[in-house]
Design a protein around this motif. Structure first.
Motif, PDB file in Angstrom:
ATOM      1  N   GLU A  73     -31.432  35.912  36.806  1.00 18.09           N
ATOM      2  CA  GLU A  73     -32.240  34.819  36.269  1.00 18.09           C
ATOM      3  C   GLU A  73     -33.110  35.382  35.156  1.00 18.09           C
ATOM      4  O   GLU A  73     -33.115  36.591  34.920  1.00 18.09           O
ATOM      5  CB  GLU A  73     -33.123  34.222  37.366  1.00 18.09           C
ATOM      6  N   ALA A  74     -33.862  34.533  34.508  1.00 26.43           N
ATOM      7  CA  ALA A  74     -34.825  35.003  33.511  1.00 26.43           C
ATOM      8  C   ALA A  74     -35.913  35.811  34.215  1.00 26.43           C
ATOM      9  O   ALA A  74     -36.422  35.401  35.257  1.00 26.43           O
ATOM     10  CB  ALA A  74     -35.433  33.828  32.765  1.00 26.43           C
ATOM     11  N   ILE A  75     -36.236  36.971  33.638  1.00 25.93           N
ATOM     12  CA  ILE A  75     -37.265  37.853  34.195  1.00 25.93           C
ATOM     13  C   ILE A  75     -38.156  38.290  33.038  1.00 25.93           C
ATOM     14  O   ILE A  75     -37.663  38.766  32.018  1.00 25.93           O
ATOM     15  CB  ILE A  75     -36.632  39.091  34.876  1.00 25.93           C
ATOM     16  N   ALA A  76     -39.444  38.118  33.192  1.00 19.33           N
ATOM     17  CA  ALA A  76     -40.394  38.539  32.160  1.00 19.33           C
ATOM     18  C   ALA A  76     -40.755  40.010  32.357  1.00 19.33           C
ATOM     19  O   ALA A  76     -40.683  40.536  33.472  1.00 19.33           O
ATOM     20  CB  ALA A  76     -41.661  37.684  32.230  1.00 19.33           C
ATOM     21  N   MET A  77     -41.156  40.646  31.266  1.00 14.98           N
ATOM     22  CA  MET A  77     -41.623  42.022  31.354  1.00 14.98           C
ATOM     23  C   MET A  77     -42.824  42.089  32.300  1.00 14.98           C
ATOM     24  O   MET A  77     -43.640  41.164  32.350  1.00 14.98           O
ATOM     25  CB  MET A  77     -42.018  42.505  29.952  1.00 14.98           C
ATOM     26  N   ASN A  78     -42.910  43.153  33.072  1.00 16.72           N
ATOM     27  CA  ASN A  78     -43.980  43.421  34.043  1.00 16.72           C
ATOM     28  C   ASN A  78     -43.901  42.592  35.318  1.00 16.72           C
ATOM     29  O   ASN A  78     -44.831  42.628  36.130  1.00 16.72           O
ATOM     30  CB  ASN A  78     -45.378  43.271  33.422  1.00 16.72           C
ATOM     31  N   ALA A 103     -40.025  45.110  36.069  1.00 14.88           N
ATOM     32  CA  ALA A 103     -39.293  44.931  34.809  1.00 14.88           C
ATOM     33  C   ALA A 103     -40.044  45.597  33.667  1.00 14.88           C
ATOM     34  O   ALA A 103     -41.229  45.343  33.475  1.00 14.88           O
ATOM     35  CB  ALA A 103     -39.089  43.451  34.525  1.00 14.88           C
ATOM     36  N   LEU A 104     -39.354  46.437  32.913  1.00 16.58           N
ATOM     37  CA  LEU A 104     -39.938  47.091  31.738  1.00 16.58           C
ATOM     38  C   LEU A 104     -39.558  46.379  30.448  1.00 16.58           C
ATOM     39  O   LEU A 104     -40.101  46.677  29.385  1.00 16.58           O
ATOM     40  CB  LEU A 104     -39.493  48.555  31.673  1.00 16.58           C
ATOM     41  N   SER A 105     -38.593  45.476  30.543  1.00 13.96           N
ATOM     42  CA  SER A 105     -38.229  44.602  29.422  1.00 13.96           C
ATOM     43  C   SER A 105     -37.874  43.251  30.028  1.00 13.96           C
ATOM     44  O   SER A 105     -37.864  43.101  31.245  1.00 13.96           O
ATOM     45  CB  SER A 105     -37.054  45.181  28.611  1.00 13.96           C
ATOM     46  N   LYS A 106     -37.584  42.282  29.186  1.00 16.35           N
ATOM     47  CA  LYS A 106     -37.275  40.954  29.718  1.00 16.35           C
ATOM     48  C   LYS A 106     -35.770  40.732  29.815  1.00 16.35           C
ATOM     49  O   LYS A 106     -34.982  41.370  29.125  1.00 16.35           O
ATOM     50  CB  LYS A 106     -37.899  39.867  28.852  1.00 16.35           C
ATOM     51  N   ALA A 107     -35.406  39.816  30.682  1.00 16.42           N
ATOM     52  CA  ALA A 107     -34.041  39.307  30.780  1.00 16.42           C
ATOM     53  C   ALA A 107     -34.134  37.807  30.539  1.00 16.42           C
ATOM     54  O   ALA A 107     -34.971  37.146  31.145  1.00 16.42           O
ATOM     55  CB  ALA A 107     -33.454  39.593  32.158  1.00 16.42           C
ATOM     56  N   GLY A 108     -33.294  37.294  29.665  1.00  9.09           N
ATOM     57  CA  GLY A 108     -33.381  35.882  29.310  1.00  9.09           C
ATOM     58  C   GLY A 108     -32.663  34.943  30.259  1.00  9.09           C
ATOM     59  O   GLY A 108     -33.039  33.786  30.382  1.00  9.09           O
ATOM     60  N   ALA A 109     -31.626  35.458  30.937  1.00  8.05           N
ATOM     61  CA  ALA A 109     -30.816  34.579  31.784  1.00  8.05           C
ATOM     62  C   ALA A 109     -29.938  35.407  32.717  1.00  8.05           C
ATOM     63  O   ALA A 109     -29.878  36.640  32.614  1.00  8.05           O
ATOM     64  CB  ALA A 109     -29.930  33.689  30.907  1.00  8.05           C
ATOM     65  N   ASP A 110     -29.221  34.721  33.589  1.00  8.48           N
ATOM     66  CA  ASP A 110     -28.274  35.356  34.502  1.00  8.48           C
ATOM     67  C   ASP A 110     -27.269  36.199  33.715  1.00  8.48           C
ATOM     68  O   ASP A 110     -26.717  35.747  32.717  1.00  8.48           O
ATOM     69  CB  ASP A 110     -27.531  34.267  35.291  1.00  8.48           C
ATOM     70  N   GLY A 111     -27.067  37.428  34.138  1.00 10.77           N
ATOM     71  CA  GLY A 111     -26.103  38.309  33.494  1.00 10.77           C
ATOM     72  C   GLY A 111     -26.687  39.219  32.430  1.00 10.77           C
ATOM     73  O   GLY A 111     -26.026  40.144  31.974  1.00 10.77           O
ATOM     74  N   VAL A 113     -28.764  42.209  30.767  1.00 13.09           N
ATOM     75  CA  VAL A 113     -29.137  43.571  31.145  1.00 13.09           C
ATOM     76  C   VAL A 113     -30.571  43.793  30.702  1.00 13.09           C
ATOM     77  O   VAL A 113     -30.946  43.451  29.581  1.00 13.09           O
ATOM     78  CB  VAL A 113     -28.192  44.595  30.479  1.00 13.09           C
ATOM     79  N   PHE A 114     -31.383  44.334  31.588  1.00 11.62           N
ATOM     80  CA  PHE A 114     -32.787  44.595  31.261  1.00 11.62           C
ATOM     81  C   PHE A 114     -33.180  45.966  31.792  1.00 11.62           C
ATOM     82  O   PHE A 114     -32.528  46.525  32.656  1.00 11.62           O
ATOM     83  CB  PHE A 114     -33.694  43.489  31.815  1.00 11.62           C
ATOM     84  N   GLN A 115     -34.251  46.481  31.244  1.00  9.42           N
ATOM     85  CA  GLN A 115     -34.751  47.788  31.645  1.00  9.42           C
ATOM     86  C   GLN A 115     -35.771  47.590  32.758  1.00  9.42           C
ATOM     87  O   GLN A 115     -36.626  46.699  32.690  1.00  9.42           O
ATOM     88  CB  GLN A 115     -35.403  48.465  30.446  1.00  9.42           C
ATOM     89  N   CYS A 116     -35.686  48.409  33.800  1.00  7.31           N
ATOM     90  CA  CYS A 116     -36.623  48.288  34.904  1.00  7.31           C
ATOM     91  C   CYS A 116     -36.919  49.657  35.496  1.00  7.31           C
ATOM     92  O   CYS A 116     -36.227  50.630  35.195  1.00  7.31           O
ATOM     93  CB  CYS A 116     -36.090  47.342  35.980  1.00  7.31           C
ATOM     94  N   PHE A 117     -37.955  49.728  36.296  1.00  9.64           N
ATOM     95  CA  PHE A 117     -38.278  50.938  37.023  1.00  9.64           C
ATOM     96  C   PHE A 117     -38.092  50.610  38.496  1.00  9.64           C
ATOM     97  O   PHE A 117     -38.813  49.788  39.054  1.00  9.64           O
ATOM     98  CB  PHE A 117     -39.720  51.389  36.754  1.00  9.64           C
ATOM     99  N   ILE A 118     -37.086  51.218  39.106  1.00  8.62           N
ATOM    100  CA  ILE A 118     -36.765  50.966  40.510  1.00  8.62           C
ATOM    101  C   ILE A 118     -37.406  52.043  41.370  1.00  8.62           C
ATOM    102  O   ILE A 118     -37.142  53.228  41.171  1.00  8.62           O
ATOM    103  CB  ILE A 118     -35.241  50.941  40.744  1.00  8.62           C
ATOM    104  N   TYR A 119     -38.250  51.640  42.300  1.00  9.55           N
ATOM    105  CA  TYR A 119     -38.882  52.597  43.196  1.00  9.55           C
ATOM    106  C   TYR A 119     -38.410  52.433  44.629  1.00  9.55           C
ATOM    107  O   TYR A 119     -38.829  53.172  45.512  1.00  9.55           O
ATOM    108  CB  TYR A 119     -40.413  52.517  43.123  1.00  9.55           C
ATOM    109  N   GLY A 120     -37.525  51.499  44.865  1.00 11.80           N
ATOM    110  CA  GLY A 120     -36.959  51.314  46.197  1.00 11.80           C
ATOM    111  C   GLY A 120     -37.803  50.381  47.059  1.00 11.80           C
ATOM    112  O   GLY A 120     -38.858  49.907  46.639  1.00 11.80           O
TER     113      GLY A 120
END
Length: 127
Positions: A73-78, A103-111, A113-120
């Motif tokens: 889905e759409a995801i905003a930065m932070n 999220a370290l960058s945004k994703a506009g829609a389903d599918g 690719v965005f940058q994120c920091f995964i800590y589990g």
């Protein structure tokens, strides 16, 4: 901003035996099932699949920390993120969601690719 899912910046990287066919899973979340990696389910993610070109029983490359992931889905930065039942990343927005990253960058829609920091997975939930 666009990214290729096979380009990833890592805090941690390793490999683990695939517990299922993950051949179409690069950029999706994974979780451990015993000693093997399987596709993440809702609120259960230990990292991101880096090299999904792997058959069940083979080693799959996986990572955590700064990664490229696929949004559902759409995801905003932070925004705090978690996974859905298909292993894609969604906003952790309800009181039962367990964030696995940010999220370290945004994703506009389903599918996307965005940058994120995964800590589990953590035991806390979104308030």
């Amino acid at each position: 901003m666009s990214y290729a899912t096979n380009k990833t910046m890592f805090f941690g990287r390793g490999s683990v035996e695939a517990g299922a066919d993950l051949s179409a899973s690069s950029g999706l979340g994974f979780k451990f099932s015993g000693a093997t990696a399987v596709l993440a389910t809702a609120n259960a993610c230990h990292g991101v699949i880096i090299d999904g070109m792997t058959a069940s029983g083979d080693q799959v490359a996986c990572g955590f920390g700064e990664c490229l992931a696929i949004a559902a889905e759409a995801i905003a930065m932070n925004e705090y993120v978690t996974t859905d039942s298909a292993g894609k990343f969604v906003v952790a927005s309800t009181s039962t969601d367990k964030p696995v990253g940010i999220a370290l960058s945004k994703a506009g829609a389903d599918g996307d690719v965005f940058q994120c920091f995964i800590y589990g997975p953590l035991d806390e939930v979104v308030a």
